[in-house]
Write a protein that holds these residues in place. Structure first.
Motif, PDB file in Angstrom:
ATOM      1  N   PHE A 171       0.822  -1.205   0.000  1.00 49.13           N
ATOM      2  CA  PHE A 171       0.000   0.000   0.000  1.00 49.13           C
ATOM      3  C   PHE A 171       0.863   1.265   0.000  1.00 49.13           C
ATOM      4  CE2 PHE A 171      -3.363  -2.863   1.776  1.00 49.13           C
ATOM      5  CZ  PHE A 171      -4.303  -2.637   0.776  1.00 49.13           C
ATOM      6  N   ALA A 172       2.028   1.213   0.639  1.00 49.63           N
ATOM      7  CA  ALA A 172       2.928   2.365   0.610  1.00 49.63           C
ATOM      8  C   ALA A 172       3.436   2.623  -0.806  1.00 49.63           C
ATOM      9  CB  ALA A 172       4.100   2.135   1.560  1.00 49.63           C
ATOM     10  N   VAL A 173       3.797   1.552  -1.508  1.00 51.94           N
ATOM     11  CA  VAL A 173       4.236   1.705  -2.902  1.00 51.94           C
ATOM     12  C   VAL A 173       3.083   2.244  -3.759  1.00 51.94           C
ATOM     13  CG1 VAL A 173       4.971   0.432  -4.960  1.00 51.94           C
ATOM     14  CG2 VAL A 173       6.031  -0.052  -2.752  1.00 51.94           C
ATOM     15  N   GLY A 174       1.868   1.729  -3.522  1.00 53.65           N
ATOM     16  CA  GLY A 174       0.712   2.230  -4.259  1.00 53.65           C
ATOM     17  C   GLY A 174       0.480   3.715  -4.016  1.00 53.65           C
ATOM     18  N   ALA A 175       0.619   4.146  -2.760  1.00 52.12           N
ATOM     19  CA  ALA A 175       0.454   5.569  -2.449  1.00 52.12           C
ATOM     20  C   ALA A 175       1.519   6.407  -3.147  1.00 52.12           C
ATOM     21  CB  ALA A 175       0.519   5.784  -0.939  1.00 52.12           C
ATOM     22  N   GLY A 176       2.754   5.894  -3.184  1.00 51.50           N
ATOM     23  CA  GLY A 176       3.826   6.626  -3.858  1.00 51.50           C
ATOM     24  C   GLY A 176       3.602   6.740  -5.353  1.00 51.50           C
ATOM     25  N   LEU A 177       3.194   5.639  -5.988  1.00 48.29           N
ATOM     26  CA  LEU A 177       2.922   5.672  -7.427  1.00 48.29           C
ATOM     27  C   LEU A 177       1.750   6.595  -7.754  1.00 48.29           C
ATOM     28  CD1 LEU A 177       3.358   1.889  -8.358  1.00 48.29           C
ATOM     29  CD2 LEU A 177       4.928   3.775  -8.852  1.00 48.29           C
ATOM     30  N   GLN A 178       0.723   6.562  -6.909  1.00 46.71           N
ATOM     31  CA  GLN A 178      -0.424   7.439  -7.124  1.00 46.71           C
ATOM     32  C   GLN A 178      -0.009   8.900  -7.034  1.00 46.71           C
ATOM     33  OE1 GLN A 178      -3.405   7.428  -8.075  1.00 46.71           O
ATOM     34  NE2 GLN A 178      -4.381   9.230  -7.191  1.00 46.71           N
ATOM     35  N   PHE A 179       0.821   9.229  -6.042  1.00 52.90           N
ATOM     36  CA  PHE A 179       1.280  10.610  -5.885  1.00 52.90           C
ATOM     37  C   PHE A 179       2.119  11.052  -7.080  1.00 52.90           C
ATOM     38  CE2 PHE A 179       4.557  13.614  -4.419  1.00 52.90           C
ATOM     39  CZ  PHE A 179       3.742  14.641  -3.960  1.00 52.90           C
ATOM     40  N   LEU A 180       3.028  10.189  -7.532  1.00 56.87           N
ATOM     41  CA  LEU A 180       3.860  10.535  -8.683  1.00 56.87           C
ATOM     42  C   LEU A 180       3.020  10.725  -9.941  1.00 56.87           C
ATOM     43  CD1 LEU A 180       6.933   8.141  -8.148  1.00 56.87           C
ATOM     44  CD2 LEU A 180       6.847  10.625  -7.794  1.00 56.87           C
ATOM     45  N   TYR A 181       2.018   9.864 -10.128  1.00 62.41           N
ATOM     46  CA  TYR A 181       1.174   9.999 -11.312  1.00 62.41           C
ATOM     47  C   TYR A 181       0.399  11.318 -11.285  1.00 62.41           C
ATOM     48  CZ  TYR A 181      -2.440   9.238 -14.769  1.00 62.41           C
ATOM     49  OH  TYR A 181      -3.286   9.398 -15.833  1.00 62.41           O
ATOM     50  N   VAL A 182      -0.173  11.662 -10.136  1.00 63.42           N
ATOM     51  CA  VAL A 182      -0.932  12.908 -10.030  1.00 63.42           C
ATOM     52  C   VAL A 182      -0.035  14.107 -10.312  1.00 63.42           C
ATOM     53  CG1 VAL A 182      -2.197  14.403  -8.442  1.00 63.42           C
ATOM     54  CG2 VAL A 182      -2.664  11.959  -8.476  1.00 63.42           C
TER      55      VAL A 182
END
Length: 523
Positions: free
Chosen positions: A185-196
């Motif tokens: 979930f931490a990796v998912g949060a990081g990828l989501q932030f980078l994409y945004v």
């Protein structure tokens, strides 16, 4: 008005002749898409009619889906009943090669379980999935109800709330010592932030398109009722699915066997959910296309009961095409969004850029055969999936609209709404499971997330259908959009003009850099 006339108003012939389809993050390896204004203007596209007889398409995949539905439905019922009221009533667990401690028999294992702890039954876990289904359906219906009044705010919450929610769930997973899921979930949060962050400048145009799609849907109450009905139908199938999955979790298999069965049933549920979502997609697209062609919902030229006729075609002649496309389109679209976001932020790292370029071109090739715009062609013309996908992609390329489609992030924003809905559903179910059976939180919670995503996806797909229909209409005959909303037509034309100019500048920059490299290289 011909197909090319409105586009001439939006950008000049010189822009079109010099523009190459090099995305904002693409280089010289991209194929050039040229929309030449001096070409002969074709006539208006043929007007679709829901009264025309249609042929059955992609029958093979229709048969495969029906067989899969019957087989998995029987398997789920059998696994659920096997541990309903009493353990292993059909003695299925003897096939799982459970050895318990050493070489003890199945009866010895059951006796050991009864002495050490209570024996799990299907009804132990079925209430948890009832909570998941109820929460998912409530979120889906709430999303549809708030669509017209607070649509813009809901999109913004989806964009900014998903990153925060993933980060909070990651912290909770670390707190309960589930380190793997905490990292995931931490990796998912990081990828989501980078994409945004990578697509932040695209959100104003994306929100404009989404608001216009919501405006259209709000004037079509019958479309909203179709979405409500499909959520209810999907909820009924999830009742059977959760009954069988509860029997799997309550079985005497080891954890690896349980996880493998859960993955198999999750893939099955994902395909069924995608089929339901794309069926709604086809129904809504046909309705939106008819409204744009006829000018309004109340126009005298509108056919009688258009939604019912579109529904009939979607679940009969076009259902095989829907089943076929549902296998691949969702995964390919998600890969495309992520690769585009990463590719735009690589910079000058040539090695990494080369690897990402390879993946990018591979995904772009797949998109030509599997894209969400194919469902609009299926709804309008009743063609097979492959021909519909190819025709839609070639239409975008030939008119230059692909530059605008690539710039739009509405699909990604709606996907964020789906994931957020799934996370909220999984959290509600996981919290209750934690107090009842803390050792089964991950199994129940992860499957509950999938249930929530599918139910919310059935609500979100109506907006995505309207967006895709708008783009296809703008590519086929822009006068339809101009007649429906002249201000929105001007905004779309101006955005397309800017994107084509940007791509032309990028293409010239790439060509100049190549020329300089050739001039500096030794003979």
């Amino acid at each position: 008005m011909s197909l090319r006339d409105p586009q001439r108003r939006a950008f000049s012939d010189a822009d079109l002749a010099s523009s190459a389809s090099v995305d904002e993050d693409e280089d010289e390896n991209e194929r050039s898409y040229v929309s030449n204004g001096s070409d002969a203007s074709p006539g208006p596209p043929p007007r679709p009619s829901l009264n025309e007889a249609r042929h059955w398409r992609d029958l093979f995949w229709l048969v495969i889906f029906v067989i899969h539905l019957l087989a998995f439905g029987a398997g789920l019922a059998l696994l659920g009943i096997n541990h309903f009221s009493r353990p292993d009533r059909f003695n299925i667990d003897r096939f799982t090669n459970i050895t318990g401690g050493g070489n003890s028999s199945q009866d010895a294992l059951l006796q050991q379980q009864q002495q050490s702890a209570r024996v799990d039954l299907t009804e132990t876990y079925w209430p948890f999935y009832g909570v998941a289904g109820g929460a998912g359906a409530l979120l889906a219906w709430s999303w549809l109800s708030l669509l017209g009044t607070h649509g813009s705010q809901m999109m913004k919450v989806s964009i900014h709330g998903l990153t925060t929610y993933l980060a909070v769930v990651s912290v909770l997973c670390f707190w309960v010592k589930h380190f793997f899921w905490g990292v995931a979930f931490a990796v998912g949060a990081g990828l989501q932030f980078l994409y945004v962050m990578s697509v932040l400048e695209r959100f104003p145009f994306t929100m404009l398109v989404l608001q216009k799609a919501v405006k259209m849907l709000w004037n079509l109450p019958e479309v909203m009722r179709v979405a409500y009905a499909f959520v209810a139908i999907m909820l009924c199938w999830m009742g059977l699915w959760s009954f069988g999955v509860s029997g799997v979790i309550a079985s005497n298999m080891d954890d690896s066997a349980r996880w493998w069965l859960l993955v198999i049933f999750a893939v099955s549920l994902f395909w069924i959910g995608a089929v339901f979502c794309n069926t709604v997609h086809v129904i809504v697209s046909g309705m939106v296309f008819l409204v744009l062609i006829n000018g309004s919902r109340s126009a005298p030229s509108m056919p009688l009961n258009p939604v019912l006729k579109s529904l009939r075609y979607a679940v009969t002649t076009s259902f095989g095409s829907i089943c076929y496309g549902s296998l691949f389109t969702a995964a390919i679209r998600a890969m495309r969004w992520e690769i585009r976001g990463v590719r735009s932020k690589i910079g000058s790292n040539e090695c990494l850029l080369c690897c990402v370029d390879f993946l990018f071109h591979l995904v772009e090739t797949l998109v030509r055969f599997f894209n969400k715009y194919a469902y609009v062609e299926i709804a309008v013309n009743g063609k097979g999936f492959n021909s519909s996908a190819r025709d839609a992609w070639e239409l975008f390329q030939s008119t230059g609209i692909e530059a605008l489609v690539a710039y739009d992030c509405s699909g990604a924003v709606l996907l964020m709404s789906i994931i957020l809905g799934g996370m909220i559903t999984g959290t509600c179910t996981g919290v209750w499971t934690w107090f009842k059976r803390s050792d089964k939180v991950i199994m129940v919670g992860s499957t509950a997330i999938l249930m929530g995503m599918i139910l919310v996806g059935l609500a979100v797909v109506v907006v995505e259908s309207a967006v895709t229909s708008i783009y296809v209409c703008f590519a086929e005959d822009p006068s339809l959009i101009q007649r429906w909303d002249a201000e929105f037509f001007d905004q779309m034309s101006e955005a397309l003009h800017q994107r084509l100019q940007y791509r032309s500048a990028r293409a010239r920059e790439v060509m100049n850099r190549q020329h300089d490299q050739l001039a500096d290289s030794p003979i």
